[in-house]
Design a protein around this motif. Structure first.
Motif, PDB file in Angstrom:
ATOM      1  N   MET A 138       0.833  -1.206   0.000  1.00  0.00           N
ATOM      2  CA  MET A 138       0.000   0.000   0.000  1.00  0.00           C
ATOM      3  C   MET A 138       0.868   1.257   0.000  1.00  0.00           C
ATOM      4  SD  MET A 138      -3.151  -0.842   2.584  1.00  0.00           S
ATOM      5  CE  MET A 138      -4.360  -2.133   2.223  1.00  0.00           C
ATOM      6  N   ARG A 139       1.931   1.228   0.790  1.00  0.00           N
ATOM      7  CA  ARG A 139       2.855   2.369   0.830  1.00  0.00           C
ATOM      8  C   ARG A 139       3.480   2.593  -0.550  1.00  0.00           C
ATOM      9  NH1 ARG A 139       6.792   4.527   4.838  1.00  0.00           N
ATOM     10  NH2 ARG A 139       6.407   2.752   6.221  1.00  0.00           N
ATOM     11  N   ALA A 140       3.930   1.511  -1.180  1.00  0.00           N
ATOM     12  CA  ALA A 140       4.582   1.623  -2.485  1.00  0.00           C
ATOM     13  C   ALA A 140       3.632   2.165  -3.543  1.00  0.00           C
ATOM     14  CB  ALA A 140       5.125   0.263  -2.910  1.00  0.00           C
ATOM     15  N   LEU A 141       2.349   1.801  -3.449  1.00  0.00           N
ATOM     16  CA  LEU A 141       1.365   2.244  -4.428  1.00  0.00           C
ATOM     17  C   LEU A 141       0.800   3.632  -4.116  1.00  0.00           C
ATOM     18  CD1 LEU A 141      -0.634  -1.088  -4.893  1.00  0.00           C
ATOM     19  CD2 LEU A 141       0.856  -0.004  -6.586  1.00  0.00           C
ATOM     20  N   GLY A 142       1.100   4.144  -2.926  1.00  0.00           N
ATOM     21  CA  GLY A 142       0.557   5.439  -2.538  1.00  0.00           C
ATOM     22  C   GLY A 142      -0.922   5.405  -2.222  1.00  0.00           C
ATOM     23  N   LEU A 143      -1.425   4.243  -1.792  1.00  0.00           N
ATOM     24  CA  LEU A 143      -2.838   4.092  -1.464  1.00  0.00           C
ATOM     25  C   LEU A 143      -3.094   4.461  -0.002  1.00  0.00           C
ATOM     26  CD1 LEU A 143      -3.942   0.708  -3.095  1.00  0.00           C
ATOM     27  CD2 LEU A 143      -4.838   2.981  -3.647  1.00  0.00           C
ATOM     28  N   ARG A 144      -4.002   5.375   0.214  1.00  0.00           N
ATOM     29  CA  ARG A 144      -4.466   5.651   1.570  1.00  0.00           C
ATOM     30  C   ARG A 144      -5.417   4.537   1.976  1.00  0.00           C
ATOM     31  NH1 ARG A 144      -4.936   9.935   4.937  1.00  0.00           N
ATOM     32  NH2 ARG A 144      -4.097  11.364   3.347  1.00  0.00           N
ATOM     33  N   CYS A 145      -5.201   3.965   3.147  1.00  0.00           N
ATOM     34  CA  CYS A 145      -6.088   2.912   3.635  1.00  0.00           C
ATOM     35  C   CYS A 145      -6.945   3.452   4.774  1.00  0.00           C
ATOM     36  CB  CYS A 145      -5.281   1.707   4.128  1.00  0.00           C
ATOM     37  SG  CYS A 145      -6.299   0.304   4.629  1.00  0.00           S
ATOM     38  N   VAL A 146      -8.257   3.336   4.632  1.00  0.00           N
ATOM     39  CA  VAL A 146      -9.170   3.570   5.746  1.00  0.00           C
ATOM     40  C   VAL A 146      -9.389   2.195   6.365  1.00  0.00           C
ATOM     41  CG1 VAL A 146     -11.423   4.424   6.469  1.00  0.00           C
ATOM     42  CG2 VAL A 146     -10.229   5.516   4.547  1.00  0.00           C
ATOM     43  N   VAL A 147      -8.745   1.965   7.503  1.00  0.00           N
ATOM     44  CA  VAL A 147      -8.597   0.614   8.056  1.00  0.00           C
ATOM     45  C   VAL A 147      -9.855   0.188   8.802  1.00  0.00           C
ATOM     46  CG1 VAL A 147      -7.169  -0.873   9.492  1.00  0.00           C
ATOM     47  CG2 VAL A 147      -6.131   1.100   8.336  1.00  0.00           C
ATOM     48  N   ASP A 148     -10.457  -0.907   8.340  1.00  0.00           N
ATOM     49  CA  ASP A 148     -11.567  -1.532   9.056  1.00  0.00           C
ATOM     50  C   ASP A 148     -10.967  -2.414  10.147  1.00  0.00           C
ATOM     51  OD1 ASP A 148     -14.062  -0.744   8.239  1.00  0.00           O
ATOM     52  OD2 ASP A 148     -14.274  -2.263   6.690  1.00  0.00           O
ATOM     53  N   LEU A 149     -11.006  -1.959  11.365  1.00  0.00           N
ATOM     54  CA  LEU A 149     -10.450  -2.753  12.460  1.00  0.00           C
ATOM     55  C   LEU A 149     -11.384  -3.876  12.885  1.00  0.00           C
ATOM     56  CD1 LEU A 149      -9.004   0.217  14.484  1.00  0.00           C
ATOM     57  CD2 LEU A 149      -7.655  -1.657  13.530  1.00  0.00           C
ATOM     58  N   MET A 150     -12.670  -3.618  12.824  1.00  0.00           N
ATOM     59  CA  MET A 150     -13.656  -4.607  13.263  1.00  0.00           C
ATOM     60  C   MET A 150     -14.793  -4.631  12.247  1.00  0.00           C
ATOM     61  SD  MET A 150     -15.479  -6.696  14.922  1.00  0.00           S
ATOM     62  CE  MET A 150     -14.217  -7.115  16.087  1.00  0.00           C
ATOM     63  N   HIS A 151     -14.790  -5.652  11.400  1.00  0.00           N
ATOM     64  CA  HIS A 151     -15.846  -5.815  10.403  1.00  0.00           C
ATOM     65  C   HIS A 151     -16.627  -7.085  10.749  1.00  0.00           C
ATOM     66  CE1 HIS A 151     -17.070  -4.084   6.411  1.00  0.00           C
ATOM     67  NE2 HIS A 151     -17.738  -5.216   6.395  1.00  0.00           N
ATOM     68  N   TYR A 152     -17.273  -7.026  11.885  1.00  0.00           N
ATOM     69  CA  TYR A 152     -18.203  -8.046  12.399  1.00  0.00           C
ATOM     70  C   TYR A 152     -17.599  -9.145  13.267  1.00  0.00           C
ATOM     71  CZ  TYR A 152     -21.370  -5.812   9.112  1.00  0.00           C
ATOM     72  OH  TYR A 152     -22.101  -4.895   8.433  1.00  0.00           O
ATOM     73  N   GLY A 153     -16.547  -9.861  12.875  1.00  0.00           N
ATOM     74  CA  GLY A 153     -16.177 -11.063  13.614  1.00  0.00           C
ATOM     75  C   GLY A 153     -15.121 -10.878  14.679  1.00  0.00           C
ATOM     76  N   THR A 154     -15.148 -11.729  15.686  1.00  0.00           N
ATOM     77  CA  THR A 154     -14.163 -11.727  16.771  1.00  0.00           C
ATOM     78  C   THR A 154     -13.297 -12.987  16.689  1.00  0.00           C
ATOM     79  OG1 THR A 154     -15.694 -12.870  18.261  1.00  0.00           O
ATOM     80  CG2 THR A 154     -15.707 -10.450  18.311  1.00  0.00           C
ATOM     81  N   PRO A 155     -12.144 -13.002  17.368  1.00  0.00           N
ATOM     82  CA  PRO A 155     -11.301 -14.209  17.373  1.00  0.00           C
ATOM     83  C   PRO A 155     -12.000 -15.401  18.010  1.00  0.00           C
ATOM     84  CG  PRO A 155     -10.059 -12.290  18.116  1.00  0.00           C
ATOM     85  CD  PRO A 155     -11.497 -11.876  18.061  1.00  0.00           C
ATOM     86  N   LEU A 156     -11.539 -16.577  17.642  1.00  0.00           N
ATOM     87  CA  LEU A 156     -12.142 -17.804  18.166  1.00  0.00           C
ATOM     88  C   LEU A 156     -11.959 -17.934  19.667  1.00  0.00           C
ATOM     89  CD1 LEU A 156     -10.935 -20.170  15.305  1.00  0.00           C
ATOM     90  CD2 LEU A 156     -13.304 -19.513  15.767  1.00  0.00           C
ATOM     91  N   TRP A 157     -10.881 -17.367  20.204  1.00  0.00           N
ATOM     92  CA  TRP A 157     -10.596 -17.517  21.633  1.00  0.00           C
ATOM     93  C   TRP A 157     -11.438 -16.613  22.528  1.00  0.00           C
ATOM     94  CZ3 TRP A 157      -9.122 -12.751  23.162  1.00  0.00           C
ATOM     95  CH2 TRP A 157      -8.417 -11.947  22.252  1.00  0.00           C
ATOM     96  N   LEU A 158     -12.167 -15.659  21.927  1.00  0.00           N
ATOM     97  CA  LEU A 158     -12.959 -14.731  22.746  1.00  0.00           C
ATOM     98  C   LEU A 158     -14.325 -15.357  23.027  1.00  0.00           C
ATOM     99  CD1 LEU A 158     -12.746 -11.913  24.054  1.00  0.00           C
ATOM    100  CD2 LEU A 158     -13.970 -11.021  22.059  1.00  0.00           C
ATOM    101  N   GLU A 159     -14.428 -15.983  24.186  1.00  0.00           N
ATOM    102  CA  GLU A 159     -15.646 -16.701  24.560  1.00  0.00           C
ATOM    103  C   GLU A 159     -16.864 -15.778  24.526  1.00  0.00           C
ATOM    104  OE1 GLU A 159     -17.092 -19.667  28.156  1.00  0.00           O
ATOM    105  OE2 GLU A 159     -15.630 -18.081  28.568  1.00  0.00           O
ATOM    106  N   ASN A 160     -17.923 -16.236  23.860  1.00  0.00           N
ATOM    107  CA  ASN A 160     -19.175 -15.488  23.719  1.00  0.00           C
ATOM    108  C   ASN A 160     -19.030 -14.192  22.925  1.00  0.00           C
ATOM    109  OD1 ASN A 160     -20.843 -17.347  25.140  1.00  0.00           O
ATOM    110  ND2 ASN A 160     -20.015 -16.545  27.073  1.00  0.00           N
TER     111      ASN A 160
END
Length: 406
Positions: free
Chosen positions: A88-110
């Motif tokens: 992304m840096r090499a291409l000069g693309l600005r990223c609007v980062v989706d940190l949480m797009h619905y799912g959680t890790p498997l280890w996070l109970e419930n």
């Protein structure tokens, strides 16, 4: 001298997004849903980013697969994301980062219901910002909190599989706490970070049931009202929240920890964002730019913050996509001329996605392909998914070039 933020520089910036829903938890009748895996983005990420750059897009909405990046609590594997960020840096693309797009890790109970979720997601977000802050400066703490609370808390389709209004409220409160803590933690390490709050722009026509339309509309902006500390004793949604277990101390926490997004991201799909709700079933009823204008005016009046259209597209022929590209761009230019601070337009998703309903049966991914994109996915004999730009790709290129030349 402080540099003018990109979304306030007077131009309409054109971007695209790669669908990044991650629901890794499996159950009887519920298989894993990872859009990067299903669309082969993990294998083809480099050429995908090159194609994004070729489209003329100035920015990309792209999500981190939290469940893979943090496979165990506090242990991070950056081997793949390091490569992506470098490209992304090499291409000069600005990223609007989706940190949480619905799912959680498997280890996070419930999942979201876990008492530690707000701190866990904030800790992960801080780790991302610490590692990539020199390249990634724009962050979405959580995509579409309303849709997330519906699917996980109201309709029992995704973990932790809660039902009804009580479930919706319980999940929404957790999501909103996580959004606040995420913004706070990233701000600690990146004080100049830009925060883009992304809302699903549903519009309702006629009366709705079982909830009245007035309450449906209040729920639509509940997350943003919570994180900005707006929900007080005079807020119209208070009786609903109180009925479902929210306490005065809960709301006081949000007022004491209020955060303000830099940008409101509005998601609008002309063929299913407007509709009627009867007995809980949503039926789309409109397919034009009326809804886009209505949402921009609504968010502008309510919050008075800069805006970016963070998702819009449709499933249809290339000619229909071209028509929507031109109609929506024209509507945004008109709104900008009227004084609405709209700094960006995002065609989302960039290429074909696999419908979320794939999770609930055993059909091949191809049978759930939804051709939203300006790039189609075509399955070849070797089972690879070739990226094939359609006619709308060139129209997007021209619009993006016009945007850069403003």
């Amino acid at each position: 001298m402080t540099e003018t933020p990109w979304y306030l520089d007077g131009r309409l910036h054109y971007g695209v997004g790669i669908e990044d829903t991650f629901i890794p938890q499996e159950a009887v009748g519920h298989r894993k849903l990872d859009e990067y895996e299903l669309t082969q983005h993990y294998a083809r990420w480099e050429s995908d980013l090159e194609l994004v750059a070729e489209s003329g897009a100035e920015f990309l909405r792209w999500g981190v697969p939290w469940y893979l990046v943090e496979p165990r609590p506090g242990e991070f594997d950056w081997s793949w994301t390091d490569q992506v960020v470098s490209k992304m840096r090499a291409l000069g693309l600005r990223c609007v980062v989706d940190l949480m797009h619905y799912g959680t890790p498997l280890w996070l109970e419930n999942a979201f219901l876990n008492s530690s979720y707000p701190e866990r997601v904030a800790s992960y977000a801080r780790a991302v910002a610490e590692r990539y802050g020199e390249v990634w400066t724009d962050y979405t703490p959580l995509n579409e909190p309303f849709v997330n609370a519906e699917w996980t808390g109201q309709n029992a389709l995704w973990p932790p599989y809660l039902h009804g209004q009580d479930g919706f409220v319980r999940i929404m409160m957790q999501l909103a706490r996580g959004m606040v803590r995420t913004q706070q933690e990233i701000s600690t390490v990146l004080p100049e970070a830009t925060f883009v709050h992304v809302d699903a722009g549903f519009l309702y026509e006629g009366e709705t049931s079982p909830l009245p339309r007035s309450l449906m509309e209040l729920r639509r902006t509940l997350a943003l009202d919570l994180i900005t500390g707006r929900v007080d004793a005079d807020h119209a949604i208070l009786p609903y929240l109180t009925e479902h277990g929210v306490t005065a101390s809960d709301l006081e926490w949000f007022r004491a920890n209020a955060v303000t997004p830099d940008v409101i991201g509005v998601n609008y799909y002309p063929r299913f964002s407007n509709g009627r709700v009867e007995d809980g079933a949503f039926t789309p009823v409109r397919s034009d730019a009326w809804g886009l204008r209505r949402l921009v005016e609504m968010y502008s009046e309510r919050y008075g913050l800069p805006m970016v259209i963070t998702e819009t597209s449709l499933v249809g022929t290339p000619a229909e996509k071209i028509e929507w590209l031109r109609d929506s761009a024209a509507e945004l230019h008109a709104l900008r001329a009227e004084g609405h601070p709209i700094g960006g337009f995002t065609w989302f998703p960039f290429f074909t996605l696999v419908d979320w309903l794939y999770r609930f049966d055993q059909k091949r991914p191809d049978e759930w392909f939804m051709e939203f994109g300006i790039v189609d996915l075509v399955r070849r004999a070797d089972q690879g998914l070739e990226r094939v730009p359609n006619e709308a790709f060139e129209v997007f290129q021209r619009l993006a070039a016009e945007g850069r030349g403003q």
